[in-house]
Design an enzyme around this catalytic site. Structure first.
Site, short mmCIF file in Angstrom:
data_model
loop_
_atom_site.label_atom_id
_atom_site.label_comp_id
_atom_site.label_asym_id
_atom_site.label_seq_id
_atom_site.Cartn_x
_atom_site.Cartn_y
_atom_site.Cartn_z
N CYS A 86 65.19 39.97 25.63
CA CYS A 86 65.41 38.89 24.63
C CYS A 86 64.69 37.76 24.84
CB CYS A 86 67.03 38.86 24.17
SG CYS A 86 67.89 40.00 23.72
N THR A 107 80.14 46.51 4.18
CA THR A 107 80.30 47.91 4.36
C THR A 107 79.79 48.35 5.90
OG1 THR A 107 79.90 47.89 1.94
CG2 THR A 107 79.71 50.05 3.09
N THR A 126 74.37 40.99 20.62
CA THR A 126 74.20 39.68 20.23
C THR A 126 75.23 39.05 19.16
OG1 THR A 126 71.90 39.82 20.65
CG2 THR A 126 72.47 38.20 19.10
#
Length: 391
Positions: A338, A247, A81
């Site tokens: 979804c 990160t 997504t």
């Protein structure tokens, strides 16, 4: 673990495939390593070791992806997504920045919600979004795409294979048509990657997702060619070539790479094995007088993902079918996970021209080689019983 769950047969791999042992082993190896938890952007020894491991994961994934992509072309994301969102916004903005006339984006009407639902925000940014429809077989033809292309198109995005029907798109021809019009070409390959060979030589950007092939949830990638114009939407840190700062999840990337290596090895033999089981399931479910029909007439050997069986019936609606099968110990879905909360018919099936009353009774059964023939036989027997009893 809930004992009831242990007795259920999970047949919703297209939503999220169960973790493979290769992913678990890669995660355990990382957890035992000296650089576990180290920031791969740090200059100290453990940071550099983490960075080398991350670069190795890039090499493994892009090597399996093919199409001439290089390790440095890959930016890790949180999943398909996010990759699709980044691609549509970033590639379209990049193309418009290079040529201000290019203010239109073309996507297929059968794309995943992570692309369909981006349209309003793209319009807010001054783009026009054009939908290109598939034929009744679920494929977007090069002629249909060519009919909506012009010199104002910035980006074309068409998925490699549909997440509901499993139909594989003619990607090479679609990319050629897009480039002929001067547009960039992106494909959502989340469902196809690791299951079938991909023709990506002329594609500019690709979205991937680890959990569709048995990797961990929350890891994906956006792969962009170095020549592809791209405008980032997130800032801070400059990681992933500035395309997706933050990160990196080294542990997840290593698990993604591990399942990618596994899926690449023996891909063709595994594809044929799963394809044979899917065809047998189609033949049994869609036999004459069962009241069940396939959602497309395209055959498995004509370009369908091997592990998706897409059927429909007018006798019961999808939520009822899903719940009755769940009570009987079988986990399937009506379509994309979804949009599972929606009670409307699948936008994919409607775009293919399937009548709403038929599309309201659709089911998607999805699996890989880990689901055996006997298990699929048990499922077929139960689904046929449920549909027959609804007469």
């Amino acid at each position: 673990m809930d004992e009831t769950a242990l007795s259920h047969l999970y047949l919703d791999y297209a939503a999220s495939a169960p973790l493979r042992s290769e992913a678990l082993e890669a995660e355990a190896d990382y957890d035992r390593s000296p650089f576990a938890g180290a920031n791969p952007n740090s200059l100290h020894t453990l940071g550099r070791r983490a960075a080398r491991a991350l670069d190795g994961a890039r090499r493994d994934i892009t090597s399996a992806l093919g199409g001439g992509f290089r390790p440095q072309d890959l930016a890790f994301t949180s999943g398909g997504t996010e990759s699709n969102n980044l691609a549509l916004h970033g590639m379209a903005e990049g193309a418009r920045g290079r040529d201000r006339r290019r203010r239109r984006i073309v996507i297929s009407a059968i794309e995943h919600d992570s692309e369909i639902d981006v349209a309003p925000s793209l319009r807010d940014e001054g783009f026009t979004v054009t939908l290109v429809r598939p034929g009744t077989d679920g494929r977007v033809s090069p002629d249909a795409l060519d009919a909506v292309l012009a010199d104002d198109v910035a980006l074309v995005s068409i998925m490699s294979a549909n997440n509901e029907t499993g139909i594989v798109q003619p990607l090479a021809e679609l990319a050629a048509a897009s480039h002929e019009a001067g547009a960039l070409m992106h494909t959502d390959a989340a469902q196809a990657f690791g299951k079938i060979p991909l023709a990506l030589e002329d594609v500019d950007g690709v979205s991937l997702s680890a959990h569709k092939i048995g990797g961990p949830v929350g890891v994906g990638a956006l792969v962009l060619r170095s020549r592809c114009p791209f405008r980032p939407r997130e800032f801070g840190g400059g990681q992933e070539g500035g395309r997706r700062p933050g990160t990196q999840d080294v542990r997840g990337a290593l698990a993604f790479a591990a399942v990618t290596r596994f899926c690449s090895d023996g891909l063709e033999a595994r594809r044929l094995e799963v394809e044979g089981r899917a065809q047998a399931l189609y033949d049994r479910l869609c036999a004459p007088k069962t009241g069940i029909l396939p959602t497309t007439t395209a055959q498995l050997d004509e370009g369908r993902l091997p592990g998706i069986v897409s059927v429909m019936t007018r006798r019961l609606d999808s939520p009822t079918l899903v719940l009755r099968l769940d009570q009987a110990g079988f986990e399937v879905s009506a379509g994309s996970a979804c949009s599972s909360a929606s009670l409307d018919a699948s936008h994919v099936l409607l775009a293919m021209g399937i009548p709403r009353e038929a599309a309201l009774g659709s089911l998607r059964i999805s699996f890989d080689e880990r689901v055996g023939t006997d298990e699929l036989d048990r499922f077929a027997q139960e689904l046929l019983r449920i549909v027959s009893s609804a007469r």
